[in-house]
Design a protein around this motif. Structure first.
Motif: not given
Length: 363
Positions: A51, A53, A79, A158, A162, A332, A335, A350, A358, A360
């Motif tokens: 992920g 951050c 992550e 996933e 998290m 999430i 992706r 992001s 989030k 991912m």
């Protein structure tokens, strides 16, 4: 970086290990990443879910975060979860093929803080993607096996990734002693605010009110179980009126406030909204220096609690996920795969916020 390094064993020799390197401001390139030899207590892990951050985004945009400055190329990401490829000779609790969530910080285990169990405060901590330590957005990493936690069959990779942000919320709730008689205020409905909301519920809080400046994030918070959502402004002149709104929304005293933002205004709001004898936990680190009304809070005996990362949280996070007590899947929202184009796009998504909570990577 985990420990960084070259893959060990036949499967590692058949392919070149690649990672996402931060080379400069808004400059990320997928390049080779050499892993170290596998130590007797290590595991080599093939990354499957990583992920993004807020700290990753901060480094990409500014090449620094607080006192940490990126002075040379660094692999990003912390992550993460993956599949064990190989274990060292002394590792007994993992075998190749195990799916694991990875705790990203390696403490020294020699200092007094580590010996006291507060290893998250170790001054010699080696933490993924915190300069000069490399991160985990790579095909493979090598990491101490005792920081790899096996996932139950009903918990996805996933969800395993998290566990890192969820750990912040779990640690905060532990520090604040959240329980069935604790009314909670969460300030900030970003990823950390939302996992703190989920953790507070899992710890038994009967009532949680959340505040934010963004309507969409407040709507997500409501869907995740917040009792009330209060929209606030960024203007400090509105603090008094907003505290009244918060108290009305709670319908009772605020026992614990979690400031998951860390600005002058949010901390002032937390201190003012919390009932006498209550607690304020500073989780977010937006401002390193703040001017807030501490004296009025002190005469009401409000305890101020600092939160820094987490300690011994992965087993409880995994149990919350296994039992269904916490569901992180709705967080999430985006992706991406692990190509140069997708890595660049993921960080843009992001950084721009909007409806991204989030982001991912699926490797």
């Amino acid at each position: 970086m985990g420990k960084g390094g070259m893959s060990h064993g036949n499967s590692g020799e058949e392919e070149e290990n690649m990672a996402a390197w931060l080379l400069g401001v808004n400059n990320i390139k997928i390049q080779p990443f050499k892993l170290p030899p596998l130590g007797p207590h290590d595991a080599r892990i093939r990354m499957k879910a990583v992920g993004i951050c807020g700290s990753d985004v901060h480094y990409v945009k500014e090449m620094k975060l607080a006192d940490f400055i990126v002075k040379e190329p660094m692999v990003i990401g912390h992550e993460c979860a993956g599949i064990i490829e190989e274990v060292g000779a002394e590792v007994k609790h993992l075998v190749p093929g195990d799916r694991v969530a990875v705790e990203p910080g390696i403490s020294c285990w020699r200092c007094n803080l580590c010996k006291e169990g507060r290893y998250n405060l170790c001054t010699d901590m080696k933490f993924f993607a915190t300069p000069p330590v490399h991160g985990s957005l790579a095909n493979q990493i090598v990491h101490p096996a005792d920081l790899c936690f096996k996932l139950p069959d009903n918990v996805s990779l996933e969800e395993g990734a998290m566990c890192e942000p969820l750990s912040v919320g779990v640690h905060a709730c532990r520090r604040a002693n959240i329980g069935p008689e604790t009314n909670v205020l969460v300030i900030g409905a970003g990823p950390i605010g939302l996992v703190t909301l989920l953790a507070a519920r899992a710890f038994g809080s009967p009532r949680v009110v959340i505040v934010d400046v963004d309507d969409y994030r407040l709507s997500v918070a409501k869907e995740l179980g917040a009792d009330k959502a209060v929209k606030v402004s960024t203007d400090t002149k509105d603090v008094a009126a907003e505290i009244d709104q918060i108290k009305k929304a709670m319908g009772a005293g605020v026992d614990v406030s979690f400031d998951c933002v860390g600005f002058n205004k949010t901390m002032t709001t937390a201190l003012g909204a919390t009932s006498s004898g209550g607690k304020v936990c500073l989780v977010g680190m937006g401002h390193s220096i703040m001017t807030v009304p501490l004296t009025p809070a002190a005469v009401r005996e409000i305890d101020l609690i600092g939160i820094f990362r987490y300690k011994n949280t992965w087993p409880l996070c995994i149990e919350f996920l296994r039992s269904g007590k916490i569901d992180v899947k709705p967080l999430i929202t985006h992706r991406y795969g692990f190509s140069q184009e997708e890595v660049e796009a993921a960080f843009v998504t992001s950084a721009h916020g909007g409806k991204a909570i989030k982001v991912m990577f699926n490797l």
